[in-house]
Design a protein around this motif. Structure first.
Motif, PDB file in Angstrom:
ATOM      1  N   ASP A 132     -41.016  44.915  45.237  1.00  0.00           N
ATOM      2  CA  ASP A 132     -40.728  43.746  46.078  1.00  0.00           C
ATOM      3  C   ASP A 132     -40.150  44.172  47.425  1.00  0.00           C
ATOM      4  O   ASP A 132     -40.527  43.635  48.469  1.00  0.00           O
ATOM      5  CB  ASP A 132     -39.753  42.795  45.379  1.00  0.00           C
ATOM      6  CG  ASP A 132     -40.391  42.007  44.253  1.00  0.00           C
ATOM      7  OD1 ASP A 132     -41.642  41.961  44.166  1.00  0.00           O
ATOM      8  OD2 ASP A 132     -39.639  41.433  43.442  1.00  0.00           O
ATOM      9  N   HIS A 162     -36.754  35.923  44.152  1.00  0.00           N
ATOM     10  CA  HIS A 162     -37.304  34.602  44.464  1.00  0.00           C
ATOM     11  C   HIS A 162     -37.035  34.278  45.926  1.00  0.00           C
ATOM     12  O   HIS A 162     -36.462  35.091  46.665  1.00  0.00           O
ATOM     13  CB  HIS A 162     -36.726  33.532  43.530  1.00  0.00           C
ATOM     14  CG  HIS A 162     -35.231  33.552  43.435  1.00  0.00           C
ATOM     15  ND1 HIS A 162     -34.405  33.140  44.461  1.00  0.00           N
ATOM     16  CD2 HIS A 162     -34.408  33.976  42.439  1.00  0.00           C
ATOM     17  CE1 HIS A 162     -33.147  33.286  44.099  1.00  0.00           C
ATOM     18  NE2 HIS A 162     -33.113  33.795  42.881  1.00  0.00           N
ATOM     19  N   LEU A 163     -37.449  33.117  46.370  1.00  0.00           N
ATOM     20  CA  LEU A 163     -37.286  32.737  47.773  1.00  0.00           C
ATOM     21  C   LEU A 163     -35.830  32.738  48.219  1.00  0.00           C
ATOM     22  O   LEU A 163     -35.532  33.032  49.372  1.00  0.00           O
ATOM     23  CB  LEU A 163     -37.907  31.361  48.034  1.00  0.00           C
ATOM     24  CG  LEU A 163     -39.424  31.348  48.104  1.00  0.00           C
ATOM     25  CD1 LEU A 163     -39.941  29.922  48.252  1.00  0.00           C
ATOM     26  CD2 LEU A 163     -39.928  32.217  49.235  1.00  0.00           C
TER      27      LEU A 163
END
Length: 182
Positions: free
Chosen positions: A93, A43-44
């Motif tokens: 990712d 996630h961020l």
């Protein structure tokens, strides 16, 4: 939870600034060992907390080794059944965010059996009491969604030490939440 004083914070900032100067002068003199446990989607927070810095260091010419500690995740009984999916997703990712396999090394624990073999002699150097006192292990157990944890959970910091030695990492980033522990 450990609180950080203003003096400790300044000291950390000074060490960080000195390290950044040294990296700028000789990026090839550093080998970073870092990674993320494959427990689900990134996630961020991951991006701002560590991932963009890995790409930045790679781009500066630092030898970046990104370990996917899949063996450490088998302690998470609710995650283990999706481990392959999470590992693949983590690798994708990394690539999407700019980790370049031509300039950085990315691998899983399970791909290098020698890492687990090295952990065994390391375990003979620590007592169970020392493992139980480790703040990282205590935190992992506290945040576990399990009623009990396996003995493998206690080996987490020992596994990290074996990883660092085997990869000859001389720069192991920690998050701000771990600065007081480093």
């Amino acid at each position: 939870m450990t609180t950080t004083t203003a003096a400790e914070s300044r000291s950390t900032e000074n060490r960080t600034a000195d390290l950044e100067r040294r990296i700028a002068q000789d990026p090839g003199g550093f080998r970073v060992l870092t990674g993320d446990r494959p427990t689900g989607a990134l996630h961020l927070g991951h991006y701002f907390g560590s991932l963009r810095n890995r790409v930045r260091l790679q781009d500066l010419g630092v030898d970046v080794i990104v370990l996917i500690p899949d063996y450490q995740v088998i302690t998470d009984r609710d995650t283990a059944e999706r481990l392959g999916e999470y590992t693949d997703g983590l690798l994708l990712d990394y690539l999407a965010l700019g980790i370049d396999p031509a300039r950085s090394t990315v691998f899983c624990h399970s791909a290098v059996p020698a890492l687990n073999q090295l952990m065994l002699p390391f375990l003979s150097l620590v007592s169970v009491a020392e493992l139980n006192r480790n703040p990282t292990v205590k935190d992992e157990i506290a945040h576990s969604r399990q009623s009990t944890v396996s003995g493998l959970m206690l080996t987490y910091p020992v596994h990290q030490a074996a990883d660092i030695l085997s990869c000859k990492g001389n720069l192991v980033p920690v998050g701000r939440d771990q600065v007081a522990l480093a």
